[in-house]
Motif scaffolding. Sequence first.
Motif, mmCIF file in Angstrom:
data_model
loop_
_atom_site.group_PDB
_atom_site.id
_atom_site.type_symbol
_atom_site.label_atom_id
_atom_site.label_comp_id
_atom_site.label_asym_id
_atom_site.label_seq_id
_atom_site.Cartn_x
_atom_site.Cartn_y
_atom_site.Cartn_z
ATOM 1 N N MET A 1 43.095 47.128 40.482
ATOM 2 C CA MET A 1 44.418 47.594 40.900
ATOM 3 C C MET A 1 44.678 48.989 40.340
ATOM 4 S SD MET A 1 47.576 45.034 40.474
ATOM 5 C CE MET A 1 48.770 44.865 41.783
ATOM 6 N N MET A 2 44.394 49.141 39.071
ATOM 7 C CA MET A 2 44.615 50.432 38.421
ATOM 8 C C MET A 2 43.739 51.511 39.045
ATOM 9 S SD MET A 2 43.138 52.668 36.122
ATOM 10 C CE MET A 2 41.989 51.757 35.093
ATOM 11 N N MET A 3 42.475 51.190 39.289
ATOM 12 C CA MET A 3 41.578 52.198 39.860
ATOM 13 C C MET A 3 41.953 52.546 41.296
ATOM 14 S SD MET A 3 37.831 51.261 38.296
ATOM 15 C CE MET A 3 36.971 52.484 39.288
ATOM 16 N N ALA A 4 42.346 51.527 42.062
ATOM 17 C CA ALA A 4 42.786 51.786 43.436
ATOM 18 C C ALA A 4 44.007 52.701 43.405
ATOM 19 C CB ALA A 4 43.129 50.475 44.142
ATOM 20 N N ASN A 5 44.902 52.409 42.479
ATOM 21 C CA ASN A 5 46.103 53.223 42.324
ATOM 22 C C ASN A 5 45.767 54.661 41.949
ATOM 23 O OD1 ASN A 5 48.459 53.986 39.997
ATOM 24 N ND2 ASN A 5 49.196 53.300 41.960
ATOM 25 N N SER A 6 44.852 54.813 41.020
ATOM 26 C CA SER A 6 44.571 56.152 40.501
ATOM 27 C C SER A 6 43.716 56.971 41.455
ATOM 28 C CB SER A 6 43.892 56.068 39.131
ATOM 29 O OG SER A 6 42.529 55.783 39.272
ATOM 30 N N SER A 7 43.010 56.304 42.358
ATOM 31 C CA SER A 7 42.192 57.051 43.308
ATOM 32 C C SER A 7 42.833 57.054 44.691
ATOM 33 C CB SER A 7 40.791 56.444 43.388
ATOM 34 O OG SER A 7 40.862 55.122 43.892
ATOM 35 N N ASP A 8 44.009 56.440 44.782
ATOM 36 C CA ASP A 8 44.721 56.348 46.053
ATOM 37 C C ASP A 8 43.809 55.770 47.136
ATOM 38 O OD1 ASP A 8 46.943 56.600 47.670
ATOM 39 O OD2 ASP A 8 46.465 58.640 48.296
ATOM 40 N N ASP A 9 43.120 54.721 46.774
ATOM 41 C CA ASP A 9 42.151 54.102 47.693
ATOM 42 C C ASP A 9 42.178 52.591 47.509
ATOM 43 O OD1 ASP A 9 39.966 53.320 49.212
ATOM 44 O OD2 ASP A 9 38.488 54.013 47.744
ATOM 45 N N ASN A 10 43.070 51.961 48.241
ATOM 46 C CA ASN A 10 43.253 50.520 48.074
ATOM 47 C C ASN A 10 42.022 49.704 48.469
ATOM 48 O OD1 ASN A 10 45.784 50.961 47.104
ATOM 49 N ND2 ASN A 10 46.862 50.370 48.968
ATOM 50 N N LYS A 11 41.173 50.304 49.286
ATOM 51 C CA LYS A 11 39.954 49.601 49.677
ATOM 52 C C LYS A 11 39.110 49.245 48.458
ATOM 53 C CE LYS A 11 39.705 48.748 54.051
ATOM 54 N NZ LYS A 11 39.587 47.316 54.396
ATOM 55 N N LEU A 12 39.200 50.076 47.444
ATOM 56 C CA LEU A 12 38.443 49.797 46.230
ATOM 57 C C LEU A 12 38.827 48.436 45.655
ATOM 58 C CD1 LEU A 12 37.576 52.317 43.469
ATOM 59 C CD2 LEU A 12 38.399 50.059 42.824
ATOM 60 N N PHE A 13 40.099 48.131 45.707
ATOM 61 C CA PHE A 13 40.548 46.815 45.243
ATOM 62 C C PHE A 13 39.915 45.704 46.061
ATOM 63 C CE2 PHE A 13 43.299 43.129 45.634
ATOM 64 C CZ PHE A 13 43.566 42.808 44.311
ATOM 65 N N ASP A 14 39.938 45.865 47.377
ATOM 66 C CA ASP A 14 39.366 44.842 48.257
ATOM 67 C C ASP A 14 37.893 44.620 47.961
ATOM 68 O OD1 ASP A 14 41.827 44.687 49.423
ATOM 69 O OD2 ASP A 14 41.320 45.901 51.165
ATOM 70 N N THR A 15 37.178 45.727 47.869
ATOM 71 C CA THR A 15 35.739 45.659 47.635
ATOM 72 C C THR A 15 35.407 44.928 46.338
ATOM 73 O OG1 THR A 15 35.517 47.799 48.743
ATOM 74 C CG2 THR A 15 33.636 47.051 47.447
ATOM 75 N N VAL A 16 36.052 45.356 45.286
ATOM 76 C CA VAL A 16 35.768 44.800 43.965
ATOM 77 C C VAL A 16 36.112 43.324 43.889
ATOM 78 C CG1 VAL A 16 36.536 44.808 41.553
ATOM 79 C CG2 VAL A 16 35.945 46.969 42.688
ATOM 80 N N THR A 17 37.296 42.960 44.326
ATOM 81 C CA THR A 17 37.738 41.577 44.156
ATOM 82 C C THR A 17 36.974 40.627 45.082
ATOM 83 O OG1 THR A 17 39.592 42.005 45.666
ATOM 84 C CG2 THR A 17 40.018 42.195 43.306
ATOM 85 N N GLU A 18 36.660 41.108 46.271
ATOM 86 C CA GLU A 18 35.876 40.270 47.181
ATOM 87 C C GLU A 18 34.494 40.015 46.577
ATOM 88 O OE1 GLU A 18 33.163 40.167 49.283
ATOM 89 O OE2 GLU A 18 33.924 38.309 50.168
ATOM 90 N N PHE A 19 33.879 41.072 46.121
ATOM 91 C CA PHE A 19 32.549 40.945 45.521
ATOM 92 C C PHE A 19 32.573 39.977 44.349
ATOM 93 C CE2 PHE A 19 29.666 42.557 42.125
ATOM 94 C CZ PHE A 19 28.472 42.159 42.698
ATOM 95 N N LEU A 20 33.567 40.133 43.512
ATOM 96 C CA LEU A 20 33.579 39.354 42.284
ATOM 97 C C LEU A 20 33.848 37.883 42.527
ATOM 98 C CD1 LEU A 20 32.952 39.857 39.468
ATOM 99 C CD2 LEU A 20 35.360 40.220 38.982
ATOM 100 N N ILE A 21 34.732 37.592 43.451
ATOM 101 C CA ILE A 21 35.026 36.188 43.727
ATOM 102 C C ILE A 21 33.793 35.478 44.280
ATOM 103 C CG2 ILE A 21 36.321 34.602 45.214
ATOM 104 C CD1 ILE A 21 38.748 36.360 44.849
ATOM 105 N N SER A 22 33.151 36.096 45.241
ATOM 106 C CA SER A 22 31.962 35.439 45.799
ATOM 107 C C SER A 22 30.868 35.361 44.743
ATOM 108 C CB SER A 22 31.471 36.188 47.040
ATOM 109 O OG SER A 22 31.232 37.534 46.735
ATOM 110 N N ASN A 23 30.768 36.375 43.937
ATOM 111 C CA ASN A 23 29.734 36.423 42.911
ATOM 112 C C ASN A 23 29.966 35.399 41.802
ATOM 113 O OD1 ASN A 23 28.364 37.864 40.374
ATOM 114 N ND2 ASN A 23 27.393 38.555 42.271
ATOM 115 N N THR A 24 31.205 35.287 41.353
ATOM 116 C CA THR A 24 31.516 34.382 40.248
ATOM 117 C C THR A 24 31.383 32.931 40.650
ATOM 118 O OG1 THR A 24 33.086 36.001 39.433
ATOM 119 C CG2 THR A 24 33.257 33.803 38.532
ATOM 120 N N LEU A 25 31.616 32.670 41.914
ATOM 121 C CA LEU A 25 31.505 31.300 42.388
ATOM 122 C C LEU A 25 30.099 30.974 42.849
ATOM 123 C CD1 LEU A 25 34.773 30.828 44.393
ATOM 124 C CD2 LEU A 25 34.073 29.683 42.291
ATOM 125 N N GLY A 26 29.388 32.012 43.217
ATOM 126 C CA GLY A 26 28.104 31.823 43.871
ATOM 127 C C GLY A 26 26.999 31.260 43.006
#
Lengths: 185, 185
Positions: B158-183
């Motif tokens: 959230m902080m990085m998306a905010n600071s880079s004005d790129d909300n896609k970064l949030f999507d990318t990171v959280t999607e990756f991590l959820i699938s990865n942590t459960l996988g």
Amino acid sequence: MEKDTTARLLDAAEYRMRRGGYNSVSFRDLASDTDIKSSSVHYHYPKKEDLGVALIDRYAERFFDALMVASSKAQTPKEKLYAFRKVYRGALYEDKAVCLCGLLGAEMAGLPPALVDGVTSFFEANVKWVSDALPDDLSKAEKYKRASTLVAAHQGAMMMANSSDDNKLFDTVTEFLISNTLGQD
Amino acid sequence: MEKDTTARLLDAAEYRMRRGGYNSVSFRDLASDTDIKSSSVHYHYPKKEDLGVALIDRYAERFFDALMVASSKAQTPKEKLYAFRKVYRGALYEDKAVCLCGLLGAEMAGLPPALVDGVTSFFEANVKWVSDALPDDLSKAEKYKRASTLVAAHQGAMMMANSSDDNKLFDTVTEFLISNTLGQD
DNA sequence: GTCTATAATTTGATAGAC
DNA sequence: GTCTATCAAATTATAGAC
């Protein structure tokens, strides 16, 4: 070799800013921290913006210097990522504070425009460094994804460790994530 | 049904605080935001501390309410974690700002002591919720580790998306991590 | 609940002497 | 480079009328 006044001012400003944010730092606080008068602080940094820019620049430079040192003998991706972790860990444990750019990144919308670029660059460079540390066989997109995740988690873990006064949380999270991110293709 | 003054004050304060931090909010700003006088703001919240406490309380309540709604139909760990992600994502996309407690967590050392507990509790409750969402067969320690990682990464992203004005970064990171942590086990 | 009025302090910033 | 002196504005907060 004594520290010059600008270095002592930046030390004091960094200490305060990493604990309370941009608006928690005042010229008078810095003056009393360094035993000079606030008008003398203005001699070194005419506007608060100027101080902020200098702070971010010095912080980023020191960070990447430390990263170079910590990773100098690292060969494998895993070793490089643990070097990255070590630098973050040092900032948390030794300085007992969060990352300057992490805090300012959250405050971005409330910062003078002159500070924005330095913060953005810090994170871009973080992600680039971690990307380059990842295994060569990963695609560019895959590297970007994993590098962003690692940087975000280091920042978030730092903040949470700080807010819960439990640095072990940082260790647990970053250790888990590095082994996890590398452990699968 | 009109919004009462306290609600409008908290709205204005939250908007400002999530963008510039605790010290970026002033009684006069809130007064002009809500078209009353600063002395009237003090009627509702005598000290700035009081306002801060009320803000955190309301934020946490709203967050966990939203989490309950978002996860009401979630059955599997994966569905629950995506509900968690959705609530964070909403805060970033709809409010165009970072998490209030994420920002205050970073500023912890500069906050009035009265605010500390609310921020700490927010993260403890976050980690607990995510722990409970994880597969039952994981050990308690393993759940804690993964839950902390997920919360930290959401905050950091959230902080990085905010600071880079790129909300896609949030999507990318959280999607990756959820699938990865459960996988993996 | 909201207002006027005001106090006490802090803050960012400048002018000019040394 | 540092100081004294000073300013204008902002900030937290209170007293008391309506």
